[in-house]
Design a protein around this motif. Structure first.
Motif, PDB file in Angstrom:
ATOM      1  N   LYS A 127       0.759  -1.147   0.135  1.00 27.75           N
ATOM      2  CA  LYS A 127      -0.038  -0.015   0.020  1.00 27.75           C
ATOM      3  C   LYS A 127       0.998   1.322  -0.039  1.00 27.75           C
ATOM      4  CE  LYS A 127      -3.478  -0.119   2.856  1.00 27.75           C
ATOM      5  NZ  LYS A 127      -4.443  -0.592   4.133  1.00 27.75           N
TER       6      LYS A 127
ATOM      7  N   GLU B  91      -5.871   7.413  -2.717  1.00 25.19           N
ATOM      8  CA  GLU B  91      -5.832   6.332  -1.283  1.00 25.19           C
ATOM      9  C   GLU B  91      -5.802   4.969  -1.914  1.00 25.19           C
ATOM     10  OE1 GLU B  91      -5.378   7.023   2.005  1.00 25.19           O
ATOM     11  OE2 GLU B  91      -4.834   9.015   1.453  1.00 25.19           O
TER      12      GLU B  91
ATOM     13  N   GLN C  18      -6.022   1.114  -2.456  1.00 27.52           N
ATOM     14  CA  GLN C  18      -7.131   0.259  -2.307  1.00 27.52           C
ATOM     15  C   GLN C  18      -6.626  -1.359  -2.426  1.00 27.52           C
ATOM     16  OE1 GLN C  18      -9.485   2.068  -5.955  1.00 27.52           O
ATOM     17  NE2 GLN C  18     -11.019   1.041  -4.685  1.00 27.52           N
TER      18      GLN C  18
ATOM     19  N   ILE D 262      -8.060  -5.099  -3.493  1.00 27.23           N
ATOM     20  CA  ILE D 262      -8.965  -5.426  -4.112  1.00 27.23           C
ATOM     21  C   ILE D 262      -8.918  -7.179  -4.313  1.00 27.23           C
ATOM     22  CG2 ILE D 262     -10.369  -5.543  -6.500  1.00 27.23           C
ATOM     23  CD1 ILE D 262      -9.355  -2.759  -6.794  1.00 27.23           C
TER      24      ILE D 262
ATOM     25  N   LYS E 121      -3.447   0.570  -6.167  1.00 27.91           N
ATOM     26  CA  LYS E 121      -4.154  -0.640  -5.996  1.00 27.91           C
ATOM     27  C   LYS E 121      -3.479  -2.004  -6.079  1.00 27.91           C
ATOM     28  CE  LYS E 121      -7.855   1.274  -9.041  1.00 27.91           C
ATOM     29  NZ  LYS E 121      -8.669   1.064 -10.271  1.00 27.91           N
TER      30      LYS E 121
END
Length: 319
Positions: free
Chosen positions: A152, A308, A310, A312, A157
């Motif tokens: 992150k 920000e 994410q 997934i 992503k």
């Protein structure tokens, strides 16, 4: 947590710089001492071999399966020094079959193995420092959770898939699409230009009729002079890997075989350092005697602001 990075090339060095800027502690190694010296000035610990650069989490960012095998195995290979419970993340240009085999070797040592690929619309030197990229990563949940915060810090992503070989296969599939699109655009634009139609007019037609996906692919090709996308040498490697995988599956890929042959022709003309659309455009000029210099757009690519991070999940992870 101490992070190791093995491979400090076009992607590995900016990855290291970004993580250092995020306050991460790094050990780094590359066969070329110059990027290690640069990173040492930023606070990274320089090492003398790949095995010394292994940390609690280690990012491997090497060009291909050949380099990863050379660095991982043997008397001074990094796999031998990876501690049980540590994580190896392979961001290299490796193939799906190697990822399967490497996972087995890691399992023998109780080392978590995650296969991963980088995805960005632009050169790594531009996109990685800004975090404008995605990482597709596969492997068991236990290993992923150990390094999720690091990922992150690196990208917008983190896209998680069930198996470590899957990101490698899907990255090759994306390159197959992109390389084919370059050839299609070069052929269509040569055909239009020879009849006196400006390909930019064709782009406007696509935009006006609402064919946004086709317009986007055409616009990417028209911006080939702005050095967007990876070099032909990288695309060539990925197409060759796709063909080798198909051969192992006893599967014909006639379209990719044609793509490969045209890339071979471009390589023979010394075009490997150009981005793939530019190399293929130049090749079609040589093959047809058609001037495609007007089939370009000079506008700069606009990069979005970083969002920000994410996480997934595409499918259920094991473990």
């Amino acid at each position: 947590m101490e992070i190791g990075i093995i491979g400090l090339g076009n992607a590995g060095k900016p990855i290291a710089e970004r993580l250092l800027n995020k306050g991460r502690r790094l050990k780094v190694y590359d066969v070329n001492p110059a990027p290690m010296d640069d990173l040492g000035k930023l606070g990274a610990v320089k090492t003398h071999s790949a095995s010394q650069a292994v940390g609690e989490v280690t990012l491997i960012v090497l060009p291909s399966t050949i380099e990863v095998k050379a660095a991982a195995f043997g008397g001074n290979g990094f796999l031998a020094t990876a501690q049980p419970g540590s994580v190896l993340i392979d961001l290299s240009g490796t193939d799906p079959y190697f990822a399967r085999e490497f996972e087995k070797e890691c399992d023998k040592r109780n080392v978590h193995f995650l296969g991963a690929t980088l995805h960005a619309s632009g050169a790594p030197a531009v996109t990685i420092p800004k975090g404008l990229l995605s990482v597709v990563i596969g492997g068991k949940r236990d290993g992923l959770e150990k390094c999720l915060e690091i990922l992150k810090d690196l990208c917008q992503k983190v896209i998680c898939v069930p198996e470590p070989w899957m990101p490698k296969a899907m990255k090759s599939a994306l390159i197959m699409f992109a390389a084919t699109n370059s050839l299609l655009c070069a052929e269509v634009f040569t055909w239009l230009t020879a009849q006196g139609i400006d390909p930019k007019l064709f782009l406007r037609l696509l935009q006006t009729t609402g064919s946004r996906e086709s317009a986007g692919r055409v616009e990417d090709f028209l911006k080939r002079a702005k050095s967007y996308g990876g070099a032909l040498s990288n695309s060539y490697k990925d197409i060759r890997q796709a063909l080798e995988t198909a051969a192992a599956l006893d599967m014909p890929l006639p379209l990719m075989s044609t793509v490969n042959q045209l890339q071979e022709m471009a390589r023979a003309q010394g075009l490997t350092r150009l981005n793939t659309p530019a190399a293929i455009g130049n090749l079609y000029e040589l093959l047809t005697g058609t001037d495609l210099s007007k089939a370009t757009l000079e506008s700069e690519r606009v990069f979005p602001e970083a969002q920000e991070p994410q996480v997934i999940y595409l499918g259920e992870l094991k473990g």
